[in-house]
Design a protein around this motif. Structure first.
Motif, mmCIF file in Angstrom:
data_model
loop_
_atom_site.group_PDB
_atom_site.id
_atom_site.type_symbol
_atom_site.label_atom_id
_atom_site.label_comp_id
_atom_site.label_asym_id
_atom_site.label_seq_id
_atom_site.Cartn_x
_atom_site.Cartn_y
_atom_site.Cartn_z
ATOM 1 N N LEU A 322 0.829 -1.211 0.000
ATOM 2 C CA LEU A 322 0.000 0.000 0.000
ATOM 3 C C LEU A 322 0.863 1.260 0.000
ATOM 4 N N LEU A 323 2.164 1.114 0.329
ATOM 5 C CA LEU A 323 3.073 2.262 0.305
ATOM 6 C C LEU A 323 3.668 2.503 -1.086
ATOM 7 N N ASN A 324 3.493 1.545 -1.987
ATOM 8 C CA ASN A 324 4.050 1.699 -3.332
ATOM 9 C C ASN A 324 3.181 2.638 -4.168
ATOM 10 N N GLY A 325 3.796 3.215 -5.191
ATOM 11 C CA GLY A 325 3.084 4.130 -6.067
ATOM 12 C C GLY A 325 3.582 4.048 -7.493
ATOM 13 N N PRO A 326 3.177 4.984 -8.341
ATOM 14 C CA PRO A 326 3.503 4.914 -9.772
ATOM 15 C C PRO A 326 4.994 4.938 -10.073
ATOM 16 N N ASP A 327 5.815 5.576 -9.247
ATOM 17 C CA ASP A 327 7.250 5.677 -9.537
ATOM 18 C C ASP A 327 8.107 4.735 -8.685
ATOM 19 N N THR A 328 7.457 3.817 -7.975
ATOM 20 C CA THR A 328 8.207 2.814 -7.207
ATOM 21 C C THR A 328 8.876 1.855 -8.169
ATOM 22 N N ASP A 329 10.175 1.628 -8.005
ATOM 23 C CA ASP A 329 10.952 0.801 -8.925
ATOM 24 C C ASP A 329 10.600 -0.676 -8.744
ATOM 25 N N ALA A 330 10.246 -1.339 -9.859
ATOM 26 C CA ALA A 330 9.896 -2.757 -9.822
ATOM 27 C C ALA A 330 11.082 -3.620 -9.393
ATOM 28 N N GLU A 331 12.310 -3.184 -9.696
ATOM 29 C CA GLU A 331 13.503 -3.936 -9.294
ATOM 30 C C GLU A 331 13.644 -3.974 -7.772
ATOM 31 N N ASP A 332 13.301 -2.864 -7.133
ATOM 32 C CA ASP A 332 13.357 -2.821 -5.667
ATOM 33 C C ASP A 332 12.321 -3.767 -5.056
ATOM 34 N N ILE A 333 11.132 -3.793 -5.662
ATOM 35 C CA ILE A 333 10.076 -4.693 -5.179
ATOM 36 C C ILE A 333 10.507 -6.145 -5.355
ATOM 37 N N PHE A 334 11.139 -6.458 -6.494
ATOM 38 C CA PHE A 334 11.607 -7.825 -6.755
ATOM 39 C C PHE A 334 12.657 -8.234 -5.723
ATOM 40 N N GLN A 335 13.568 -7.316 -5.375
ATOM 41 C CA GLN A 335 14.604 -7.623 -4.386
ATOM 42 C C GLN A 335 13.989 -7.966 -3.034
ATOM 43 N N ILE A 336 12.957 -7.237 -2.659
ATOM 44 C CA ILE A 336 12.269 -7.514 -1.386
ATOM 45 C C ILE A 336 11.575 -8.873 -1.437
ATOM 46 N N GLU A 337 10.900 -9.168 -2.546
ATOM 47 C CA GLU A 337 10.208 -10.449 -2.696
ATOM 48 C C GLU A 337 11.181 -11.624 -2.637
ATOM 49 N N GLU A 338 12.374 -11.471 -3.234
ATOM 50 C CA GLU A 338 13.389 -12.524 -3.186
ATOM 51 C C GLU A 338 13.894 -12.737 -1.766
ATOM 52 N N SER A 339 14.038 -11.645 -1.041
ATOM 53 C CA SER A 339 14.477 -11.743 0.351
ATOM 54 C C SER A 339 13.463 -12.529 1.180
ATOM 55 N N VAL A 340 12.170 -12.280 0.947
ATOM 56 C CA VAL A 340 11.113 -13.007 1.651
ATOM 57 C C VAL A 340 11.128 -14.482 1.281
ATOM 58 N N ARG A 341 11.292 -14.753 -0.021
ATOM 59 C CA ARG A 341 11.256 -16.137 -0.504
ATOM 60 C C ARG A 341 12.409 -16.957 0.058
ATOM 61 N N THR A 342 13.596 -16.366 0.151
ATOM 62 C CA THR A 342 14.786 -17.083 0.625
ATOM 63 C C THR A 342 14.981 -16.970 2.134
ATOM 64 N N GLU A 343 14.080 -16.224 2.803
ATOM 65 C CA GLU A 343 14.147 -16.030 4.256
ATOM 66 C C GLU A 343 15.478 -15.418 4.678
ATOM 67 N N GLN A 344 15.929 -14.432 3.914
ATOM 68 C CA GLN A 344 17.177 -13.736 4.194
ATOM 69 C C GLN A 344 16.906 -12.249 4.416
ATOM 70 N N ALA A 345 17.764 -11.608 5.187
ATOM 71 C CA ALA A 345 17.641 -10.175 5.428
ATOM 72 C C ALA A 345 18.094 -9.393 4.195
ATOM 73 N N CYS A 346 17.557 -8.198 4.031
ATOM 74 C CA CYS A 346 17.995 -7.329 2.935
ATOM 75 C C CYS A 346 17.749 -5.868 3.308
ATOM 76 N N THR A 347 18.495 -4.989 2.670
ATOM 77 C CA THR A 347 18.302 -3.553 2.832
ATOM 78 C C THR A 347 18.177 -2.933 1.445
ATOM 79 N N VAL A 348 17.150 -2.134 1.221
ATOM 80 C CA VAL A 348 16.912 -1.545 -0.094
ATOM 81 C C VAL A 348 16.387 -0.123 0.066
ATOM 82 N N ARG A 349 16.823 0.773 -0.826
ATOM 83 C CA ARG A 349 16.314 2.146 -0.838
ATOM 84 C C ARG A 349 15.201 2.206 -1.871
ATOM 85 N N ILE A 350 13.975 2.427 -1.393
ATOM 86 C CA ILE A 350 12.807 2.332 -2.265
ATOM 87 C C ILE A 350 11.949 3.593 -2.145
ATOM 88 N N LEU A 351 11.363 3.991 -3.267
ATOM 89 C CA LEU A 351 10.474 5.157 -3.263
ATOM 90 C C LEU A 351 9.085 4.714 -2.818
#
Length: 389
Positions: A322-351
């Motif tokens: 719900l925090l995402n919007g029209p200019d949120t980078d899809a690559e950043d979203i993918f990185q977060i989803e991969e972190s969830v899938r692999t159960e690993q921590a991650c840090t990302v700068r996202i709009l």
């Protein structure tokens, strides 16, 4: 003169410490007394004592999670008096060979405010160990769904013989002496700690050797003390009986209790005590549940609500997307989803976007929260921002 003043000062300090200790104990006992009396009529204790089960009732809202009620059957089984048990934590019944992992599983169930049934090696007052089936269930306030008590039923586990038949007695007979030895095998073996090599301890082992055929009694004793289906059902029946009594008497005071939480929201998942602790954290963060479809937010901190402009009811139960919007980078979203899938921590700068549609750069740190066995239970998402655009 100076020495006299010094002695007087030390005596004053001792008296002050004694008074402080006495006041603290009286305050604790007052809370324990009120734990029952504020919610049930005074005669509920007599009714609970008439039940044939071995059980204790504890209050997680009082410091130290003390026992506030111990049944007559439990006191007889454990060898303790009521005064020696009330106000104490259940750990006083544990000993050197109590399985630490089992204790951790019980603590985990308490934190998650859920039922658990597990075998446990406990100790009587005289130091005698015995195996029991430990069944713990939370008791909820119907008004606000807080956990107000835990009921712990203890069913002694009777060890099952692997073979028995002719030749039981010393001369092949079935004398009364041998009959008493059989009772010792059936009812006493699970209550003896892992056997030692000492001559004094080997008496029980010799009896067991005649009827039980373990390869190694010392290492197999835990496996041989599994609770039967009958014992498991006995524990469940006991819990239901106890909760029935407590529910009935709570109606007389108007402060109703129940054995299950009616609301299955995220607040219930975390538990009231954990929510209080989380509320003291000043950081901007949310917790999400990865085991539920769409991974909803189950907790949002006050700082997170101030950062995003949302009210709590507008985010709890919803996905962080719900925090995402029209200019949120899809690559950043993918990185977060991969972190969830692999159960690993991650840090990302996202709009991300606030409720008022103003965007901001969010330095998001995501990390799995694991239980004692290593299973991922929640996802922790810490949000910080540099500037609102």
């Amino acid at each position: 003169m100076g020495l006299g003043i010094h002695r007087c000062t030390e005596d004053t300090r001792r008296r002050t410490r004694r008074r402080t200790t006495k006041t603290t104990m009286e305050s604790q006992l007052g809370l324990i007394y009120q734990s029952f009396n504020a919610r049930y009529p005074t005669w509920v204790r007599e009714t609970l004592d008439e039940l044939p089960n071995n059980f204790t009732i504890t209050d997680p809202c009082i410091s130290g999670h003390p026992i506030v009620f111990a049944s007559r059957g439990f006191l007889k089984m454990s060898g303790y008096s009521k005064d020696e048990v009330i106000g104490k934590n259940g750990r006083i019944f544990q000993g050197s060979d109590t399985n630490r992992r089992s204790v951790m599983e019980i603590r985990e169930a308490i934190r998650e405010e859920r039922t658990i049934q597990i075998k446990l090696l406990n100790y009587r007052k005289d130091g005698t160990p015995f195996w029991m089936l430990f069944h713990l269930s939370p008791v909820f306030s119907k008004e606000d769904e807080r956990v107000i008590h835990f009921v712990a039923v203890q069913v002694p586990i009777l060890r099952k013989l692997r073979r028995f038949g002719a030749g039981f007695g010393r001369n092949g007979g079935n004398s009364s002496e041998d009959g008493s030895r059989l009772r010792e095998v059936m009812f006493g073996s699970c209550r003896r700690e892992v056997c030692t090599d000492s001559v004094a301890e080997m008496g029980c082992v010799r009896v067991l050797d005649a009827f039980v055929e373990p390869d190694n009694i010392g290492s197999d004793i835990e496996d041989s003390c599994e609770a039967s289906d009958l014992e498991k059902q006995e524990a469940v029946t006991a819990i239901n009986s106890i909760l029935s009594v407590m529910t009935h008497y709570s109606k007389l005071t108007g402060r109703l209790i129940c054995g299950k939480r009616c609301n299955s929201s995220g607040m219930g998942l975390l538990g009231s005590s954990l929510n209080i602790s989380l509320g003291r954290i000043q950081q901007s963060f949310v917790l999400t549940d990865p085991h539920v479809p769409d991974m909803p937010i189950v907790y949002a901190s006050d700082a997170f609500l101030r950062l995003t402009g949302y009210d709590r009811h507008e985010v709890v139960g919803y996905n962080c997307g719900l925090l995402n919007g029209p200019d949120t980078d899809a690559e950043d979203i993918f990185q977060i989803e991969e972190s969830v899938r692999t159960e690993q921590a991650c840090t990302v700068r996202i709009l991300n976007y606030r409720k008022d549609k103003n965007s901001f750069w969010n330095l998001l740190h995501l990390s799995p929260v694991r239980n004692a066995s290593g299973k991922v239970m929640l996802l922790y998402c810490l949000s910080t921002y540099s500037i609102i655009i």
